[in-house]
Design an enzyme around this catalytic site. Sequence first.
Site, PDB file in Angstrom:
ATOM      1  CE1 TYR A 286      38.915  33.140  25.252  1.00 45.08           C
ATOM      2  CE2 TYR A 286      41.082  34.077  25.587  1.00 45.08           C
ATOM      3  CZ  TYR A 286      39.911  34.005  24.863  1.00 45.08           C
ATOM      4  OH  TYR A 286      39.742  34.792  23.763  1.00 45.08           O
ATOM      5  CE1 TYR A 334      36.401  44.716  32.664  1.00 49.88           C
ATOM      6  CE2 TYR A 334      37.875  42.962  31.948  1.00 49.88           C
ATOM      7  CZ  TYR A 334      37.662  44.278  32.301  1.00 49.88           C
ATOM      8  OH  TYR A 334      38.710  45.166  32.289  1.00 49.88           O
TER       9      TYR A 334
END
Length: 387
Positions: A286, A334
């Site tokens: 993450y 992304y």
Amino acid sequence: MSRVSAPRSPRAAIVGVAESDLGYTPHRTVLQLQAQAARAALEDAGFSFDEVDALFCAGNWSWSPTLTLAEYLGLRPRYSDSTNIGGSSFEAHIEHAVAAIEAGLIEVALIVYGSTQRSDRSRGRVSPTYRLTEQFEGPFGLPTPVGAYALAAMRHMHQFGTTSEQLAEVAVATRKWAMLNEKAMMRDPITIEDVLTSRWIAEPLHLLDCCLVTDGGGAVVLASAQRARQARKPPVWVLGHGEAHTHATIANMPDLAVHQAAIASGQTAFAMAGLRPEEIDIVEIYDSFTITVIMTLEALGFCPLGEGGAFVSGQRTAPGGPFPMNTNGGGLSYCHPGMYGIFLLIEATRQLRGECGPRQVSGARLALAHGTGGVLSSAATVLLGKD
């Protein structure tokens, strides 16, 4: 290399993954994005909605996300879970689904997330109504979550000598992966200097140290070992998992420089799988902020505490480097629709299947997906492998 313990036989596998449209979707609702991802993930698995007997969903858009989503999809699950511990929720859902499979309660679980955060322009400061434990953050104007992560970054720099250049290494390497992913929101190349000269968001974090704010959704289909063998594609086995949380507000974090929840979740997952960090081929961590990555790498045992900055230096985690990490471009480049954890699972699964085209890591057999939630508050780790 010897393993740390004898691993148990896998009981469940990921058999389908998909994301919805990403980026900016002003004419889509959260439910539409979730349904799009769910349909595509089931198609990927070769399963139908009729075969789903468990639904997992997290998000702050509804008081009853599984009830609302099940109604929208026409599902009547006999098991549901709306655990929400922030961005790590979906790795935790894997653990909960595996437990339900092992207990004989379910066979096929559908894990779904969606958000229209960018369209809603909902990322902002904390609510003017504070819980008792938020007595310091809100009244004094700490922006959440970036301000909390900035505090952790500043402490890490003070305690271990971590530099802004080392933080920038994470952003630059991740952007290089995004340049290989046609679905990534940000694909223009950036340099260390670009990161350092981007505007401050909360010192010492610059704009390019921070994740994107996008719309989007994702879905994962998890099946029992028996059902996984019937799926359309080879199963990606869940080898180990763990979850933990240590605090809700940054003022109550036990140690601002150490991601203690990730230490706990990682140790549990690695022990269950009988693996060591150095055996992992693909790492999906993450990346809400660049400091999140550095602290998580340390906590999971990929490098000693305080050495995360040196570990990522020299573009070690970029394409062609010895440590492939966040291979789809991550939350930094992304997409990042509020809670990013489900996309870690999607990318890890695709890498192990060999489906990632120009960003494919050759020979990958073991992958780690690790989610962090809140303000370094929660952690959940999943270890995956292929036959």
